[in-house]
Design a protein around this motif. Structure first.
Motif, PDB file in Angstrom:
ATOM      1  N   SER A   1       1.289  -0.830  -0.212  1.00 44.90           N
ATOM      2  CA  SER A   1      -0.298  -0.090   0.216  1.00 44.90           C
ATOM      3  C   SER A   1       0.949   1.146  -0.200  1.00 44.90           C
ATOM      4  O   SER A   1       2.000   1.346   0.390  1.00 44.90           O
ATOM      5  N   GLY A   2       0.317   2.576  -0.298  1.00 41.45           N
ATOM      6  CA  GLY A   2       1.244   3.686   0.108  1.00 41.45           C
ATOM      7  C   GLY A   2       1.634   3.586  -1.690  1.00 41.45           C
ATOM      8  O   GLY A   2       1.992   3.212  -2.496  1.00 41.45           O
TER       9      GLY A   2
ATOM     10  N   PHE B   1      15.414 -18.790  -8.382  1.00 42.28           N
ATOM     11  CA  PHE B   1      14.687 -17.957  -7.785  1.00 42.28           C
ATOM     12  C   PHE B   1      15.197 -17.203  -8.693  1.00 42.28           C
ATOM     13  O   PHE B   1      15.397 -16.221  -8.814  1.00 42.28           O
ATOM     14  N   THR B   2      13.869 -15.986  -8.674  1.00 44.23           N
ATOM     15  CA  THR B   2      14.184 -14.428  -9.721  1.00 44.23           C
ATOM     16  C   THR B   2      12.792 -13.331  -9.062  1.00 44.23           C
ATOM     17  O   THR B   2      11.428 -13.865  -8.772  1.00 44.23           O
ATOM     18  N   ILE B   3      13.644 -12.654  -8.865  1.00 43.73           N
ATOM     19  CA  ILE B   3      12.346 -11.462  -8.502  1.00 43.73           C
ATOM     20  C   ILE B   3      12.800 -10.293  -8.936  1.00 43.73           C
ATOM     21  O   ILE B   3      13.150 -10.202 -10.072  1.00 43.73           O
ATOM     22  N   SER B   4      10.998 -10.010  -9.211  1.00 42.54           N
ATOM     23  CA  SER B   4      11.520  -8.735 -10.193  1.00 42.54           C
ATOM     24  C   SER B   4       9.959  -7.988  -9.515  1.00 42.54           C
ATOM     25  O   SER B   4       9.095  -8.383  -8.490  1.00 42.54           O
ATOM     26  N   ARG B   5       9.384  -6.903  -9.602  1.00 35.91           N
ATOM     27  CA  ARG B   5       8.738  -5.726  -9.583  1.00 35.91           C
ATOM     28  C   ARG B   5       7.465  -5.577 -10.717  1.00 35.91           C
ATOM     29  O   ARG B   5       8.427  -5.195 -11.552  1.00 35.91           O
ATOM     30  N   ASP B   6       6.332  -4.605 -10.139  1.00 37.57           N
ATOM     31  CA  ASP B   6       5.425  -3.468 -11.284  1.00 37.57           C
ATOM     32  C   ASP B   6       5.684  -2.457 -10.368  1.00 37.57           C
ATOM     33  O   ASP B   6       4.753  -2.203  -9.676  1.00 37.57           O
ATOM     34  N   ASN B   7       6.285  -1.809 -10.471  1.00 31.75           N
ATOM     35  CA  ASN B   7       6.034  -0.123  -9.723  1.00 31.75           C
ATOM     36  C   ASN B   7       3.987   0.278  -9.731  1.00 31.75           C
ATOM     37  O   ASN B   7       4.265   1.238  -9.246  1.00 31.75           O
ATOM     38  N   THR B   8       3.679   0.079 -10.770  1.00 32.46           N
ATOM     39  CA  THR B   8       2.059   0.209 -11.421  1.00 32.46           C
ATOM     40  C   THR B   8       1.334  -0.558 -10.840  1.00 32.46           C
ATOM     41  O   THR B   8       0.346   0.138 -10.711  1.00 32.46           O
TER      42      THR B   8
ATOM     43  N   ASN C   1       2.157  -1.573  -7.714  1.00 31.13           N
ATOM     44  CA  ASN C   1       2.837  -1.992  -6.471  1.00 31.13           C
ATOM     45  C   ASN C   1       3.125  -3.024  -5.435  1.00 31.13           C
ATOM     46  O   ASN C   1       1.969  -3.657  -4.061  1.00 31.13           O
ATOM     47  N   THR C   2       3.541  -4.376  -6.574  1.00 33.47           N
ATOM     48  CA  THR C   2       3.766  -5.768  -5.856  1.00 33.47           C
ATOM     49  C   THR C   2       5.154  -6.203  -6.617  1.00 33.47           C
ATOM     50  O   THR C   2       5.044  -5.134  -7.743  1.00 33.47           O
ATOM     51  N   VAL C   3       6.042  -7.052  -5.750  1.00 23.77           N
ATOM     52  CA  VAL C   3       7.364  -7.536  -5.935  1.00 23.77           C
ATOM     53  C   VAL C   3       6.730  -9.062  -5.967  1.00 23.77           C
ATOM     54  O   VAL C   3       5.528  -9.355  -5.153  1.00 23.77           O
ATOM     55  N   TYR C   4       7.395  -9.375  -6.844  1.00 24.36           N
ATOM     56  CA  TYR C   4       7.503 -11.048  -6.979  1.00 24.36           C
ATOM     57  C   TYR C   4       8.621 -11.936  -6.225  1.00 24.36           C
ATOM     58  O   TYR C   4       9.415 -11.038  -6.584  1.00 24.36           O
ATOM     59  N   LEU C   5       8.062 -12.808  -6.428  1.00 22.00           N
ATOM     60  CA  LEU C   5       9.223 -14.468  -6.305  1.00 22.00           C
ATOM     61  C   LEU C   5       8.896 -15.353  -6.860  1.00 22.00           C
ATOM     62  O   LEU C   5       8.080 -16.009  -6.549  1.00 22.00           O
ATOM     63  N   GLN C   6       9.481 -15.284  -8.341  1.00 23.89           N
ATOM     64  CA  GLN C   6       9.144 -17.062  -8.574  1.00 23.89           C
ATOM     65  C   GLN C   6      10.816 -17.249  -8.288  1.00 23.89           C
ATOM     66  O   GLN C   6      11.478 -17.565  -9.085  1.00 23.89           O
TER      67      GLN C   6
END
Length: 123
Positions: free
Chosen positions: A24-25, A67-74, A76-81
């Motif tokens: 959030s934020g 493992f792959t870390i990624s993010r989508d700033n649009t 507000n989410t970060v992922y860990l594949q």
């Protein structure tokens, strides 16, 4: 910043899961984001981190190449594949946010924490 991790579950060894962490934020894009995990009976440990612009990533050795870390700033989410999962990956996984400017593995550098999501890998 409030963080909500999801996506954990039970998977067989060799399988895959994708964890998500929704924030959030309005300042999400300014934070370094990290994933940590706490195996049963052990201390919480660093897994991966990603810079505010998703160009820089940092992984602990045991997950590199899996493992792959990624993010989508649009969003507000970060992922860990997580691919090629092993029983030793079993842990509660936490996402965290850091106000800093360097990717670091130190728990004490992270300012905000999510509630954790359980990942169990069966052999």
């Amino acid at each position: 910043v409030q963080l909500q991790a999801s996506g954990g579950g039970l998977v067989q060894a060799g399988g895959s899961l994708r964890l998500s962490c929704a924030a959030s934020g309005r300042t999400f894009s300014s934070y370094i984001m990290g994933w940590f995990r706490q195996p049963p009976g052990k201390e919480r440990e660093f897994v991966a981190a990603i810079s505010w612009n998703p160009l820089n990533t940092y992984y602990t050795d045991s997950v590199k190449g899996r493992f792959t870390i990624s993010r989508d700033n649009t969003k507000n989410t970060v992922y860990l594949q997580m691919n090629s999962l092993k029983p030793e990956d079993t842990a509660v996984y936490y996402c965290a946010a850091d106000h800093g400017i360097r990717l670091v593995p130190d728990l004490e550098e992270y300012d905000y924490w999510g509630q954790g999501t359980q990942v169990t890998v069966s052999s």
